[in-house]
Write an enzyme that holds these catalytic residues in place. Structure first.
Site, short mmCIF file in Angstrom:
data_model
loop_
_atom_site.label_atom_id
_atom_site.label_comp_id
_atom_site.label_asym_id
_atom_site.label_seq_id
_atom_site.Cartn_x
_atom_site.Cartn_y
_atom_site.Cartn_z
N HIS A 1 67.65 0.23 29.44
CA HIS A 1 67.80 -1.12 30.03
C HIS A 1 69.16 -1.29 30.69
CE1 HIS A 1 64.23 -3.49 29.05
NE2 HIS A 1 64.25 -3.08 27.80
N CYS B 1 57.75 -3.69 25.40
CA CYS B 1 59.05 -4.28 25.74
C CYS B 1 58.91 -5.79 25.79
CB CYS B 1 59.51 -3.74 27.10
SG CYS B 1 61.11 -4.39 27.63
N LEU B 2 59.90 -6.49 25.23
CA LEU B 2 59.86 -7.95 25.24
C LEU B 2 59.95 -8.52 26.65
CD1 LEU B 2 62.20 -8.66 22.17
CD2 LEU B 2 59.71 -8.86 22.24
N GLN C 1 68.35 -8.32 29.15
CA GLN C 1 67.08 -9.02 28.86
C GLN C 1 67.30 -10.51 28.57
OE1 GLN C 1 65.63 -5.84 25.92
NE2 GLN C 1 63.75 -6.66 26.79
N GLY D 1 64.05 -4.13 19.48
CA GLY D 1 65.33 -3.99 20.15
C GLY D 1 65.45 -4.95 21.31
N HIS E 1 65.16 3.54 24.51
CA HIS E 1 64.56 2.45 25.28
C HIS E 1 65.61 1.40 25.65
CE1 HIS E 1 61.16 -0.58 25.96
NE2 HIS E 1 62.24 -1.33 25.94
N GLU E 2 66.42 1.01 24.65
CA GLU E 2 67.41 -0.04 24.91
C GLU E 2 68.51 0.46 25.84
OE1 GLU E 2 66.50 -2.93 24.27
OE2 GLU E 2 64.91 -2.27 22.93
#
Ligand code: CO
Length: 151
Positions: A133, A87-88, A50, A45, A129-130
């Site tokens: 953000h 997480c990226l 991000q 995701g 999670h997304e």
């Protein structure tokens, strides 16, 4: 176009993201770029902040499919699951996070049409999670035993 994924420490990851109000070409370009960036990074995701754009748009790419959500809101949740997460924007780390096991999310597509999605298991985890953000929350804020991983 692949965009740079911003890393923890960048203040954009801590912003309260603004709702999308214009479903225009600029949004479409952002979402196309996010998709390309997410696929290249092989992540589950990606949220707009991000890539440095603090607006309420996320994508989730899981077994159940690829979901693109603009102005998403979780309207109900059920149960609990505890599992690993990364997480990226927090490269080389992982941790254990407890999330709802099932969530219903209402969102718009890139054209402004409203939909709802019921997600379970890992898909529910990715959605939560997304969406975090978009409120400046990182999984590391909620995780236990954040540790280094070889990635
Ligand atoms: Co993340």
């Amino acid at each position: 176009m692949i965009r740079e994924i911003v890393q923890v420490g960048d203040p954009v990851l801590r912003e309260k993201c603004k709702p999308v109000t214009r479903f225009d070409g600029e949004l479409a370009k952002l979402l196309d770029d996010m998709k390309e960036t997410l696929k290249a990074a092989e992540g589950a995701g990606l949220a707009a902040p991000q890539v440095g754009v603090p607006v309420r748009a996320v994508q989730v790419d899981v077994e159940e499919g690829f979901f693109e959500m603009v102005n998403p809101v979780i309207v109900s949740q059920k149960g609990e699951q505890t599992g690993p997460e990364g997480c990226l924007s927090v490269r080389g780390k992982a941790g254990t996070v407890t999330r709802p096991d099932k969530v219903k999310v209402v969102f718009s597509d890139r054209n402004g049409n409203r939909y709802s999605l019921t997600a379970r298991g890992f898909c529910a985890r990715a959605v939560c999670h997304e969406l975090d953000h978009l409120d400046g929350v990182l999984y590391t804020d909620k995780a236990e035993n954040v540790h280094d991983v070889n990635d």
